[in-house]
Design a protein around this motif. Structure first.
Motif, PDB file in Angstrom:
ATOM      1  N   UNK A   1       0.836  -1.200   0.000  1.00 49.63           N
ATOM      2  CA  UNK A   1       0.000   0.000   0.000  1.00 49.63           C
ATOM      3  C   UNK A   1       0.870   1.249   0.000  1.00 49.63           C
ATOM      4  N   UNK A   2       0.261   2.341  -0.356  1.00 49.25           N
ATOM      5  CA  UNK A   2       0.922   3.640  -0.263  1.00 49.25           C
ATOM      6  C   UNK A   2       1.286   3.932   1.182  1.00 49.25           C
ATOM      7  N   UNK A   3       2.330   4.736   1.368  1.00 46.54           N
ATOM      8  CA  UNK A   3       2.693   5.160   2.716  1.00 46.54           C
ATOM      9  C   UNK A   3       3.021   6.642   2.708  1.00 46.54           C
TER      10      UNK A   3
ATOM     11  N   UNK B   1     -11.699   8.563  -0.033  1.00 45.27           N
ATOM     12  CA  UNK B   1     -11.060   8.026  -1.227  1.00 45.27           C
ATOM     13  C   UNK B   1      -9.854   8.797  -1.714  1.00 45.27           C
ATOM     14  N   UNK B   2      -9.149   9.452  -0.797  1.00 44.39           N
ATOM     15  CA  UNK B   2      -7.952  10.197  -1.203  1.00 44.39           C
ATOM     16  C   UNK B   2      -6.911  10.144  -0.098  1.00 44.39           C
ATOM     17  N   UNK B   3      -5.701  10.511  -0.452  1.00 48.10           N
ATOM     18  CA  UNK B   3      -4.641  10.617   0.544  1.00 48.10           C
ATOM     19  C   UNK B   3      -4.460  12.092   0.881  1.00 48.10           C
TER      20      UNK B   3
ATOM     21  N   UNK C   1     -12.726   0.223   3.190  1.00 48.30           N
ATOM     22  CA  UNK C   1     -13.067  -0.207   1.827  1.00 48.30           C
ATOM     23  C   UNK C   1     -12.133   0.427   0.805  1.00 48.30           C
ATOM     24  N   UNK C   2     -11.944   1.742   0.898  1.00 47.34           N
ATOM     25  CA  UNK C   2     -11.039   2.419  -0.041  1.00 47.34           C
ATOM     26  C   UNK C   2      -9.627   1.849   0.074  1.00 47.34           C
TER      27      UNK C   2
ATOM     28  N   UNK D   1      -7.817   4.899  -4.159  1.00 46.01           N
ATOM     29  CA  UNK D   1      -7.443   6.190  -3.582  1.00 46.01           C
ATOM     30  C   UNK D   1      -6.880   7.126  -4.648  1.00 46.01           C
ATOM     31  N   UNK D   2      -7.281   8.357  -4.582  1.00 45.72           N
ATOM     32  CA  UNK D   2      -6.687   9.402  -5.402  1.00 45.72           C
ATOM     33  C   UNK D   2      -5.533   9.982  -4.607  1.00 45.72           C
TER      34      UNK D   2
END
Length: 137
Positions: free
Chosen positions: A3-5, A76-78, A121-122, A128-129
């Motif tokens: 996943x993104x970090x 739904x975004x970081x 869920x996202x 994720x945007x």
């Protein structure tokens, strides 16, 4: 699945704060001399004891949603965080944005179950945007 970090330019998580210290209700910055790496992120610790605690169960102490703002992930975004804006809930660390655009922690507190379900869920679906801050938020 990776996943993104939310890491700084040198790969440090939580802007250098000690993840274990959040569970002691006193978040403090860690020392560059005491560190561990987990899932590609570098974590700093304020004591060798906290490093040992983290190393025994890193997934328990690492922040949820890769250290991004939990409210943003629920949408739904970081988004970046203020490492002093957090909640430890059900033995999990959630971080929040608090800056010029407002404070997101009250939104999580008011709508926690819905926000958490949406964020989970996202996050699980990698839906994720990515928002890269180009200004000082």
């Amino acid at each position: 699945m990776a996943h993104l970090q939310n890491l700084n330019e040198t790969g440090v998580a939580i802007q250098g704060y000690d993840p274990v210290s959040y569970f002691e209700n006193q978040p403090v910055e860690g020392s560059t001399e005491i560190s561990s790496t987990h899932n590609g992120a570098i974590y700093y610790f304020s004591s060798q004891a906290n490093k040992t605690t983290f190393d025994a169960a890193p997934s328990q102490y690492a922040p949820q949603y890769g250290g991004f703002c939990a409210v943003a992930v629920s949408e739904g975004k970081t988004f970046p965080v203020d490492p002093k804006s957090y909640i430890v809930e059900n033995d999990k660390l959630y971080l929040f944005y608090n800056g010029r655009l407002g404070d997101t922690k009250p939104q999580w507190e008011a709508e926690g179950q819905t926000r958490k379900a949406n964020a989970d869920t996202h996050w699980e679906n990698d839906d994720l945007t990515v928002v890269y801050p180009t200004v000082n938020y």
